[in-house]
Design a protein around this motif. Sequence first.
Motif, PDB file in Angstrom:
ATOM      1  N   GLU A 246       0.823  -1.204   0.000  1.00 30.84           N
ATOM      2  CA  GLU A 246       0.000   0.000   0.000  1.00 30.84           C
ATOM      3  C   GLU A 246       0.865   1.265   0.000  1.00 30.84           C
ATOM      4  OE1 GLU A 246      -2.843  -0.021   3.101  1.00 30.84           O
ATOM      5  OE2 GLU A 246      -3.799  -1.893   2.460  1.00 30.84           O
ATOM      6  N   LEU A 247       1.972   1.244   0.729  1.00 31.86           N
ATOM      7  CA  LEU A 247       2.862   2.402   0.728  1.00 31.86           C
ATOM      8  C   LEU A 247       3.532   2.571  -0.626  1.00 31.86           C
ATOM      9  CD1 LEU A 247       4.474   2.057   4.275  1.00 31.86           C
ATOM     10  CD2 LEU A 247       2.757   3.708   3.524  1.00 31.86           C
ATOM     11  N   ALA A 248       3.841   1.460  -1.287  1.00 31.25           N
ATOM     12  CA  ALA A 248       4.397   1.542  -2.648  1.00 31.25           C
ATOM     13  C   ALA A 248       3.403   2.200  -3.594  1.00 31.25           C
ATOM     14  CB  ALA A 248       4.772   0.146  -3.145  1.00 31.25           C
ATOM     15  N   GLU A 249       2.120   1.841  -3.461  1.00 30.22           N
ATOM     16  CA  GLU A 249       1.104   2.453  -4.315  1.00 30.22           C
ATOM     17  C   GLU A 249       0.946   3.936  -4.018  1.00 30.22           C
ATOM     18  OE1 GLU A 249      -2.340   0.155  -3.535  1.00 30.22           O
ATOM     19  OE2 GLU A 249      -1.657  -1.623  -4.658  1.00 30.22           O
ATOM     20  N   ALA A 250       1.040   4.314  -2.743  1.00 33.32           N
ATOM     21  CA  ALA A 250       0.923   5.736  -2.387  1.00 33.32           C
ATOM     22  C   ALA A 250       2.074   6.545  -2.981  1.00 33.32           C
ATOM     23  CB  ALA A 250       0.887   5.885  -0.868  1.00 33.32           C
ATOM     24  N   ILE A 251       3.299   6.015  -2.901  1.00 36.61           N
ATOM     25  CA  ILE A 251       4.458   6.735  -3.440  1.00 36.61           C
ATOM     26  C   ILE A 251       4.392   6.776  -4.958  1.00 36.61           C
ATOM     27  CG2 ILE A 251       6.972   6.691  -3.627  1.00 36.61           C
ATOM     28  CD1 ILE A 251       7.051   5.498  -0.829  1.00 36.61           C
ATOM     29  N   ALA A 252       3.967   5.668  -5.583  1.00 32.92           N
ATOM     30  CA  ALA A 252       3.826   5.670  -7.043  1.00 32.92           C
ATOM     31  C   ALA A 252       2.779   6.680  -7.484  1.00 32.92           C
ATOM     32  CB  ALA A 252       3.443   4.267  -7.518  1.00 32.92           C
ATOM     33  N   ASP A 253       1.705   6.803  -6.717  1.00 35.41           N
ATOM     34  CA  ASP A 253       0.680   7.795  -7.028  1.00 35.41           C
ATOM     35  C   ASP A 253       1.249   9.207  -6.942  1.00 35.41           C
ATOM     36  OD1 ASP A 253      -1.813   8.555  -7.789  1.00 35.41           O
ATOM     37  OD2 ASP A 253      -2.713   8.422  -5.806  1.00 35.41           O
ATOM     38  N   LEU A 254       2.051   9.472  -5.926  1.00 33.28           N
ATOM     39  CA  LEU A 254       2.670  10.787  -5.787  1.00 33.28           C
ATOM     40  C   LEU A 254       3.578  11.105  -6.966  1.00 33.28           C
ATOM     41  CD1 LEU A 254       3.666  10.964  -2.010  1.00 33.28           C
ATOM     42  CD2 LEU A 254       2.148  12.542  -3.210  1.00 33.28           C
ATOM     43  N   SER A 255       4.281  10.116  -7.472  1.00 32.60           N
ATOM     44  CA  SER A 255       5.246  10.364  -8.546  1.00 32.60           C
ATOM     45  C   SER A 255       4.578  10.734  -9.868  1.00 32.60           C
ATOM     46  CB  SER A 255       6.134   9.131  -8.757  1.00 32.60           C
ATOM     47  OG  SER A 255       5.385   8.051  -9.280  1.00 32.60           O
ATOM     48  N   THR A 256       3.281  10.453 -10.013  1.00 34.18           N
ATOM     49  CA  THR A 256       2.618  10.740 -11.284  1.00 34.18           C
ATOM     50  C   THR A 256       2.397  12.230 -11.485  1.00 34.18           C
ATOM     51  OG1 THR A 256       0.439  10.409 -10.252  1.00 34.18           O
ATOM     52  CG2 THR A 256       1.480   8.510 -11.311  1.00 34.18           C
ATOM     53  N   ASP A 257       2.072  12.961 -10.410  1.00 36.74           N
ATOM     54  CA  ASP A 257       1.816  14.399 -10.541  1.00 36.74           C
ATOM     55  C   ASP A 257       2.057  15.060  -9.189  1.00 36.74           C
ATOM     56  OD1 ASP A 257       1.070  16.913 -11.228  1.00 36.74           O
ATOM     57  OD2 ASP A 257      -0.984  16.431 -11.813  1.00 36.74           O
ATOM     58  N   LEU A 258       3.246  15.606  -9.008  1.00 32.43           N
ATOM     59  CA  LEU A 258       3.603  16.230  -7.738  1.00 32.43           C
ATOM     60  C   LEU A 258       2.919  17.584  -7.543  1.00 32.43           C
ATOM     61  CD1 LEU A 258       7.396  15.362  -7.658  1.00 32.43           C
ATOM     62  CD2 LEU A 258       5.635  14.500  -6.125  1.00 32.43           C
ATOM     63  N   GLY A 259       2.348  18.124  -8.593  1.00 29.07           N
ATOM     64  CA  GLY A 259       1.667  19.401  -8.472  1.00 29.07           C
ATOM     65  C   GLY A 259       0.182  19.280  -8.179  1.00 29.07           C
ATOM     66  N   SER A 260      -0.318  18.066  -7.952  1.00 27.37           N
ATOM     67  CA  SER A 260      -1.739  17.852  -7.713  1.00 27.37           C
ATOM     68  C   SER A 260      -2.023  17.783  -6.214  1.00 27.37           C
ATOM     69  CB  SER A 260      -2.202  16.548  -8.393  1.00 27.37           C
ATOM     70  OG  SER A 260      -3.516  16.227  -8.004  1.00 27.37           O
ATOM     71  N   HIS A 261      -2.841  18.685  -5.720  1.00 29.70           N
ATOM     72  CA  HIS A 261      -3.215  18.657  -4.307  1.00 29.70           C
ATOM     73  C   HIS A 261      -4.084  17.445  -3.993  1.00 29.70           C
ATOM     74  CE1 HIS A 261      -5.617  19.852  -0.722  1.00 29.70           C
ATOM     75  NE2 HIS A 261      -4.445  20.315  -0.320  1.00 29.70           N
ATOM     76  N   ARG A 262      -4.903  17.033  -4.940  1.00 25.61           N
ATOM     77  CA  ARG A 262      -5.765  15.867  -4.732  1.00 25.61           C
ATOM     78  C   ARG A 262      -4.940  14.601  -4.521  1.00 25.61           C
ATOM     79  NH1 ARG A 262      -7.322  12.127  -8.230  1.00 25.61           N
ATOM     80  NH2 ARG A 262      -6.425  13.337  -9.946  1.00 25.61           N
ATOM     81  N   ILE A 263      -3.902  14.418  -5.315  1.00 27.09           N
ATOM     82  CA  ILE A 263      -3.054  13.228  -5.171  1.00 27.09           C
ATOM     83  C   ILE A 263      -2.290  13.277  -3.858  1.00 27.09           C
ATOM     84  CG2 ILE A 263      -0.999  12.099  -6.124  1.00 27.09           C
ATOM     85  CD1 ILE A 263      -2.053  12.663  -8.885  1.00 27.09           C
ATOM     86  N   ARG A 264      -1.849  14.448  -3.464  1.00 31.26           N
ATOM     87  CA  ARG A 264      -1.148  14.563  -2.175  1.00 31.26           C
ATOM     88  C   ARG A 264      -2.068  14.205  -1.018  1.00 31.26           C
ATOM     89  NH1 ARG A 264       3.573  18.154  -1.796  1.00 31.26           N
ATOM     90  NH2 ARG A 264       4.437  18.417  -3.876  1.00 31.26           N
ATOM     91  N   GLN A 265      -3.312  14.678  -1.078  1.00 23.63           N
ATOM     92  CA  GLN A 265      -4.255  14.354  -0.007  1.00 23.63           C
ATOM     93  C   GLN A 265      -4.551  12.861   0.022  1.00 23.63           C
ATOM     94  OE1 GLN A 265      -5.438  16.483   2.392  1.00 23.63           O
ATOM     95  NE2 GLN A 265      -6.143  14.549   3.264  1.00 23.63           N
TER      96      GLN A 265
END
Length: 358
Positions: A246-265
Amino acid sequence: MIALWIGDHDAPFFAPIAAVVALSFGRGERGLNALRLVFGVCIGIVVGELTIMVFGGGWDRLALATFVALVIAQAAGAHRLMRVQAAAGAILTIAAADGEAGWNRLVDALIGAGVALVFTQVLFTPEPLALVRRAERAALATMADGLGLAAEAMEQETYDEELHTGLIRCMSGVREHLAEVGRAGPAGVRVAGHSLIWRYRRPAATRTTGEAVQVQLLGASCLMLMRTALSADRHGQGRLVQAVRELAEAIADLSTDLGSHRIRQRAVDRAVTVARRAGQAPAPHMTREAEEAGVRLLCLDILVFAGADPAEASAVLQRGGGELRAAAPPDDFHLPGLPRPAVLCRLRQTLAGIRRRR
Protein backbone atom coordinates in the motif's frame (compact mmCIF):
# COMPACT_ATOMS: atom_id res chain seq x y z
CA MET A 1 30.83 31.91 -37.14
CA ILE A 2 31.07 34.57 -34.44
CA ALA A 3 34.67 33.63 -33.70
CA LEU A 4 35.63 33.90 -37.39
CA TRP A 5 34.03 37.32 -37.59
CA ILE A 6 35.34 38.74 -34.30
CA GLY A 7 38.46 36.72 -33.51
CA ASP A 8 40.20 37.41 -36.83
CA HIS A 9 42.04 34.08 -36.98
CA ASP A 10 41.66 31.08 -39.24
CA ALA A 11 41.10 28.23 -36.77
CA PRO A 12 38.85 29.29 -33.87
CA PHE A 13 38.39 25.67 -32.83
CA PHE A 14 38.06 26.40 -29.13
CA ALA A 15 34.92 28.53 -29.46
CA PRO A 16 32.61 25.56 -30.23
CA ILE A 17 34.60 23.39 -27.81
CA ALA A 18 34.04 25.93 -25.02
CA ALA A 19 30.31 26.06 -25.79
CA VAL A 20 30.01 22.25 -25.76
CA VAL A 21 31.98 21.92 -22.51
CA ALA A 22 29.81 24.56 -20.83
CA LEU A 23 26.63 22.80 -22.01
CA SER A 24 27.79 19.28 -21.13
CA PHE A 25 26.66 19.49 -17.51
CA GLY A 26 23.20 18.98 -16.09
CA ARG A 27 20.41 21.53 -16.20
CA GLY A 28 20.90 24.31 -13.68
CA GLU A 29 24.72 24.03 -13.73
CA ARG A 30 25.55 25.14 -17.26
CA GLY A 31 25.75 28.90 -16.71
CA LEU A 32 28.01 28.50 -13.70
CA ASN A 33 30.25 26.07 -15.59
CA ALA A 34 30.57 28.52 -18.49
CA LEU A 35 32.01 31.04 -16.04
CA ARG A 36 34.30 28.42 -14.51
CA LEU A 37 35.57 27.55 -17.97
CA VAL A 38 36.42 31.18 -18.75
CA PHE A 39 38.16 31.67 -15.41
CA GLY A 40 40.21 28.52 -15.88
CA VAL A 41 41.27 29.48 -19.39
CA CYS A 42 42.22 32.99 -18.24
CA ILE A 43 44.38 31.57 -15.44
CA GLY A 44 46.16 29.18 -17.79
CA ILE A 45 46.82 31.76 -20.50
CA VAL A 46 48.07 34.43 -18.12
CA VAL A 47 50.41 31.98 -16.38
CA GLY A 48 51.64 30.65 -19.73
CA GLU A 49 52.30 34.12 -21.15
CA LEU A 50 54.15 35.26 -18.01
CA THR A 51 56.27 32.10 -18.08
CA ILE A 52 57.26 32.75 -21.71
CA MET A 53 58.07 36.40 -20.95
CA VAL A 54 60.27 35.55 -17.94
CA PHE A 55 61.82 32.16 -18.75
CA GLY A 56 61.15 31.56 -22.44
CA GLY A 57 59.86 28.29 -23.96
CA GLY A 58 60.78 24.66 -23.37
CA TRP A 59 59.34 21.49 -21.88
CA ASP A 60 60.57 22.33 -18.38
CA ARG A 61 58.84 25.73 -18.56
CA LEU A 62 55.70 23.94 -19.73
CA ALA A 63 55.76 21.74 -16.62
CA LEU A 64 56.34 24.78 -14.40
CA ALA A 65 53.50 26.77 -15.99
CA THR A 66 51.10 23.82 -15.76
CA PHE A 67 51.92 23.29 -12.09
CA VAL A 68 51.50 26.98 -11.22
CA ALA A 69 48.21 27.20 -13.15
CA LEU A 70 46.84 24.15 -11.32
CA VAL A 71 47.87 25.58 -7.93
CA ILE A 72 46.19 28.92 -8.67
CA ALA A 73 43.03 27.24 -9.97
CA GLN A 74 42.90 25.00 -6.91
CA ALA A 75 43.22 28.01 -4.62
CA ALA A 76 40.63 29.99 -6.59
CA GLY A 77 37.82 27.47 -6.91
CA ALA A 78 38.96 23.86 -6.58
CA HIS A 79 36.49 22.77 -9.28
CA ARG A 80 37.76 20.16 -11.71
CA LEU A 81 36.56 22.08 -14.78
CA MET A 82 38.51 25.15 -13.75
CA ARG A 83 41.62 23.09 -12.98
CA VAL A 84 41.50 21.24 -16.31
CA GLN A 85 41.00 24.40 -18.33
CA ALA A 86 43.77 26.22 -16.46
CA ALA A 87 46.22 23.40 -17.16
CA ALA A 88 45.13 23.11 -20.81
CA GLY A 89 45.44 26.87 -21.32
CA ALA A 90 48.99 26.90 -19.93
CA ILE A 91 50.01 23.87 -22.02
CA LEU A 92 48.70 25.28 -25.30
CA THR A 93 50.18 28.69 -24.63
CA ILE A 94 53.66 27.31 -23.94
CA ALA A 95 53.44 24.81 -26.81
CA ALA A 96 52.72 27.62 -29.27
CA ALA A 97 55.92 29.36 -28.06
CA ASP A 98 55.03 32.74 -29.51
CA GLY A 99 52.12 33.56 -27.18
CA GLU A 100 49.71 34.23 -30.04
CA ALA A 101 47.75 30.99 -29.69
CA GLY A 102 47.06 31.68 -26.04
CA TRP A 103 45.36 35.02 -26.63
CA ASN A 104 43.31 33.56 -29.49
CA ARG A 105 42.25 30.76 -27.19
CA LEU A 106 41.09 33.34 -24.64
CA VAL A 107 38.97 35.09 -27.29
CA ASP A 108 37.52 31.74 -28.36
CA ALA A 109 36.72 30.84 -24.76
CA LEU A 110 34.92 34.14 -24.20
CA ILE A 111 32.89 33.70 -27.40
CA GLY A 112 31.97 30.05 -26.71
CA ALA A 113 31.06 30.72 -23.08
CA GLY A 114 29.07 33.79 -24.10
CA VAL A 115 27.03 31.78 -26.61
CA ALA A 116 26.45 29.10 -23.96
CA LEU A 117 25.28 31.74 -21.47
CA VAL A 118 22.86 33.24 -23.99
CA PHE A 119 21.34 29.81 -24.64
CA THR A 120 21.16 28.76 -20.98
CA GLN A 121 20.20 32.04 -19.33
CA VAL A 122 18.02 33.72 -21.98
CA LEU A 123 16.76 31.46 -24.77
CA PHE A 124 16.38 28.02 -23.18
CA THR A 125 16.51 28.56 -19.43
CA PRO A 126 15.19 25.44 -17.64
CA GLU A 127 12.02 25.93 -15.64
CA PRO A 128 13.26 25.73 -12.01
CA LEU A 129 10.33 23.75 -10.59
CA ALA A 130 10.38 21.29 -13.48
CA LEU A 131 14.09 20.84 -12.84
CA VAL A 132 13.43 19.70 -9.27
CA ARG A 133 10.21 17.87 -10.07
CA ARG A 134 11.91 15.73 -12.72
CA ALA A 135 14.47 14.49 -10.20
CA GLU A 136 11.83 13.98 -7.50
CA ARG A 137 9.53 11.99 -9.79
CA ALA A 138 12.35 9.70 -10.83
CA ALA A 139 13.35 9.12 -7.20
CA LEU A 140 9.78 8.45 -6.06
CA ALA A 141 9.10 6.10 -8.97
CA THR A 142 12.23 4.10 -8.12
CA MET A 143 11.22 3.95 -4.44
CA ALA A 144 7.78 2.65 -5.40
CA ASP A 145 9.34 0.03 -7.68
CA GLY A 146 11.66 -1.07 -4.87
CA LEU A 147 8.85 -1.40 -2.34
CA GLY A 148 6.77 -3.28 -4.90
CA LEU A 149 9.61 -5.73 -5.52
CA ALA A 150 10.08 -6.13 -1.76
CA ALA A 151 6.38 -6.99 -1.36
CA GLU A 152 6.60 -9.44 -4.24
CA ALA A 153 9.70 -11.06 -2.72
CA MET A 154 7.92 -11.46 0.63
CA GLU A 155 5.02 -13.21 -1.07
CA GLN A 156 7.27 -15.78 -2.74
CA GLU A 157 7.30 -19.21 -1.16
CA THR A 158 10.90 -19.83 -2.19
CA TYR A 159 13.94 -17.66 -2.71
CA ASP A 160 13.93 -16.00 -6.15
CA GLU A 161 17.45 -14.94 -7.05
CA GLU A 162 16.38 -12.86 -10.05
CA LEU A 163 13.81 -10.97 -7.98
CA HIS A 164 16.31 -10.23 -5.20
CA THR A 165 18.90 -9.10 -7.74
CA GLY A 166 16.38 -6.68 -9.22
CA LEU A 167 15.53 -5.40 -5.75
CA ILE A 168 19.19 -4.74 -4.91
CA ARG A 169 19.61 -2.97 -8.24
CA CYS A 170 16.55 -0.88 -7.46
CA MET A 171 17.91 0.05 -4.03
CA SER A 172 21.11 1.25 -5.67
CA GLY A 173 19.01 3.27 -8.11
CA VAL A 174 17.21 4.93 -5.19
CA ARG A 175 20.53 6.18 -3.83
CA GLU A 176 21.55 7.53 -7.23
CA HIS A 177 18.26 9.36 -7.71
CA LEU A 178 18.43 10.80 -4.20
CA ALA A 179 21.85 12.24 -5.01
CA GLU A 180 20.35 13.82 -8.14
CA VAL A 181 17.54 15.30 -6.05
CA GLY A 182 20.14 16.79 -3.72
CA ARG A 183 21.78 18.52 -6.71
CA ALA A 184 18.52 19.61 -8.37
CA GLY A 185 17.13 21.45 -5.34
CA PRO A 186 19.85 24.13 -5.06
CA ALA A 187 20.13 24.24 -8.87
CA GLY A 188 16.44 25.18 -9.13
CA VAL A 189 16.85 28.05 -6.69
CA ARG A 190 19.96 29.23 -8.53
CA VAL A 191 18.20 29.16 -11.90
CA ALA A 192 15.20 31.06 -10.52
CA GLY A 193 17.47 33.67 -8.99
CA HIS A 194 19.62 34.27 -12.08
CA SER A 195 17.10 33.85 -14.89
CA LEU A 196 15.17 36.82 -16.23
CA ILE A 197 12.31 34.60 -17.40
CA TRP A 198 11.76 32.48 -14.28
CA ARG A 199 12.57 34.97 -11.51
CA TYR A 200 8.93 35.03 -10.42
CA ARG A 201 9.30 31.32 -9.56
CA ARG A 202 11.96 31.85 -6.92
CA PRO A 203 9.66 31.56 -3.83
CA ALA A 204 8.19 28.32 -5.18
CA ALA A 205 11.66 27.01 -6.03
CA THR A 206 12.82 27.80 -2.48
CA ARG A 207 9.91 25.85 -1.01
CA THR A 208 10.58 22.98 -3.40
CA THR A 209 14.17 22.80 -2.13
CA GLY A 210 12.84 22.01 1.33
CA GLU A 211 10.61 19.39 -0.26
CA ALA A 212 13.65 17.89 -2.00
CA VAL A 213 15.28 17.44 1.41
CA GLN A 214 12.18 15.58 2.56
CA VAL A 215 12.43 13.32 -0.51
CA GLN A 216 15.88 12.29 0.67
CA LEU A 217 14.52 11.43 4.12
CA LEU A 218 11.68 9.53 2.47
CA GLY A 219 14.20 7.56 0.41
CA ALA A 220 16.18 6.64 3.52
CA SER A 221 12.99 5.37 5.19
CA CYS A 222 12.13 3.32 2.09
CA LEU A 223 15.54 1.68 2.07
CA MET A 224 15.29 0.88 5.77
CA LEU A 225 11.83 -0.66 5.39
CA MET A 226 12.97 -2.75 2.40
CA ARG A 227 15.89 -4.08 4.42
CA THR A 228 13.73 -4.75 7.49
CA ALA A 229 11.05 -6.51 5.45
CA LEU A 230 13.47 -8.82 3.67
CA SER A 231 15.31 -9.74 6.88
CA ALA A 232 12.10 -10.61 8.77
CA ASP A 233 10.92 -14.18 9.23
CA ARG A 234 7.97 -15.60 7.33
CA HIS A 235 5.45 -14.47 9.96
CA GLY A 236 6.92 -10.98 9.98
CA GLN A 237 6.86 -10.79 6.20
CA GLY A 238 3.21 -11.85 6.22
CA ARG A 239 2.43 -8.94 8.56
CA LEU A 240 4.38 -6.43 6.50
CA VAL A 241 3.50 -7.32 2.93
CA GLN A 242 0.16 -5.49 2.82
CA ALA A 243 1.58 -2.33 4.39
CA VAL A 244 4.59 -2.33 2.06
CA ARG A 245 2.40 -2.79 -1.01
CA GLU A 246 0.00 0.00 0.00
CA LEU A 247 2.86 2.40 0.73
CA ALA A 248 4.40 1.54 -2.65
CA GLU A 249 1.10 2.45 -4.31
CA ALA A 250 0.92 5.74 -2.39
CA ILE A 251 4.46 6.73 -3.44
CA ALA A 252 3.83 5.67 -7.04
CA ASP A 253 0.68 7.79 -7.03
CA LEU A 254 2.67 10.79 -5.79
CA SER A 255 5.25 10.36 -8.55
CA THR A 256 2.62 10.74 -11.28
CA ASP A 257 1.82 14.40 -10.54
CA LEU A 258 3.60 16.23 -7.74
CA GLY A 259 1.67 19.40 -8.47
CA SER A 260 -1.74 17.85 -7.71
CA HIS A 261 -3.22 18.66 -4.31
CA ARG A 262 -5.77 15.87 -4.73
CA ILE A 263 -3.05 13.23 -5.17
CA ARG A 264 -1.15 14.56 -2.17
CA GLN A 265 -4.25 14.35 -0.01
CA ARG A 266 -4.87 10.81 -1.19
CA ALA A 267 -1.31 9.85 -0.22
CA VAL A 268 -1.86 11.40 3.23
CA ASP A 269 -5.05 9.39 3.75
CA ARG A 270 -3.35 6.15 2.68
CA ALA A 271 -0.35 6.73 4.96
CA VAL A 272 -2.60 7.47 7.96
CA THR A 273 -4.60 4.29 7.30
CA VAL A 274 -1.47 2.13 7.07
CA ALA A 275 0.05 3.67 10.19
CA ARG A 276 -3.20 3.22 12.16
CA ARG A 277 -3.37 -0.45 11.17
CA ALA A 278 0.28 -0.99 12.12
CA GLY A 279 -0.31 0.57 15.53
CA GLN A 280 -3.27 -1.69 16.30
CA ALA A 281 -1.20 -4.91 16.13
CA PRO A 282 0.58 -5.94 19.36
CA ALA A 283 4.39 -5.86 19.43
CA PRO A 284 5.48 -8.67 21.78
CA HIS A 285 9.19 -8.58 20.98
CA MET A 286 11.93 -6.41 19.53
CA THR A 287 11.67 -7.67 15.95
CA ARG A 288 7.99 -6.79 15.76
CA GLU A 289 8.69 -3.34 17.21
CA ALA A 290 11.37 -2.73 14.56
CA GLU A 291 8.96 -3.72 11.80
CA GLU A 292 6.26 -1.41 13.14
CA ALA A 293 8.74 1.45 13.58
CA GLY A 294 9.88 1.09 9.96
CA VAL A 295 6.31 1.27 8.67
CA ARG A 296 5.37 4.22 10.87
CA LEU A 297 8.53 6.16 10.00
CA LEU A 298 7.87 5.77 6.28
CA CYS A 299 4.25 6.83 6.81
CA LEU A 300 5.44 9.93 8.68
CA ASP A 301 7.85 10.86 5.89
CA ILE A 302 5.10 10.46 3.29
CA LEU A 303 2.82 12.72 5.34
CA VAL A 304 5.44 15.44 5.71
CA PHE A 305 6.44 15.24 2.05
CA ALA A 306 2.79 15.54 0.98
CA GLY A 307 2.53 18.78 2.94
CA ALA A 308 1.13 17.78 6.33
CA ASP A 309 2.44 19.68 9.33
CA PRO A 310 5.23 17.58 10.93
CA ALA A 311 4.01 18.15 14.52
CA GLU A 312 0.40 17.36 13.64
CA ALA A 313 1.44 14.29 11.60
CA SER A 314 3.50 12.94 14.49
CA ALA A 315 0.63 13.54 16.93
CA VAL A 316 -1.87 11.78 14.68
CA LEU A 317 0.39 8.75 14.29
CA GLN A 318 0.96 8.55 18.04
CA ARG A 319 -2.77 8.78 18.81
CA GLY A 320 -3.59 6.26 16.10
CA GLY A 321 -6.39 8.43 14.70
CA GLY A 322 -7.27 11.90 13.51
CA GLU A 323 -7.42 13.76 10.23
CA LEU A 324 -4.67 15.53 8.32
CA ARG A 325 -4.80 17.91 5.40
CA ALA A 326 -2.09 18.16 2.76
CA ALA A 327 -0.74 21.62 2.01
CA ALA A 328 -0.93 23.18 -1.44
CA PRO A 329 2.00 22.16 -3.67
CA PRO A 330 4.84 24.67 -4.07
CA ASP A 331 3.80 25.10 -7.72
CA ASP A 332 0.85 27.21 -6.54
CA PHE A 333 3.05 29.84 -4.84
CA HIS A 334 4.60 32.85 -6.54
CA LEU A 335 5.58 36.42 -5.76
CA PRO A 336 2.60 38.37 -4.38
CA GLY A 337 1.26 40.91 -6.85
CA LEU A 338 3.30 39.50 -9.75
CA PRO A 339 1.10 37.73 -12.30
CA ARG A 340 2.33 34.60 -13.96
CA PRO A 341 3.07 34.93 -17.68
CA ALA A 342 -0.09 33.68 -19.43
CA VAL A 343 1.75 32.03 -22.31
CA LEU A 344 4.05 30.08 -19.98
CA CYS A 345 1.11 28.99 -17.82
CA ARG A 346 -0.85 27.70 -20.81
CA LEU A 347 2.21 25.89 -22.12
CA ARG A 348 2.86 24.34 -18.70
CA GLN A 349 -0.77 23.15 -18.43
CA THR A 350 -0.60 21.63 -21.92
CA LEU A 351 2.59 19.74 -21.14
CA ALA A 352 1.18 18.54 -17.81
CA GLY A 353 -1.91 17.21 -19.61
CA ILE A 354 0.23 15.35 -22.14
CA ARG A 355 2.31 13.82 -19.33
CA ARG A 356 -0.79 12.66 -17.44
CA ARG A 357 -2.28 11.06 -20.58
CA ARG A 358 0.98 9.17 -21.17
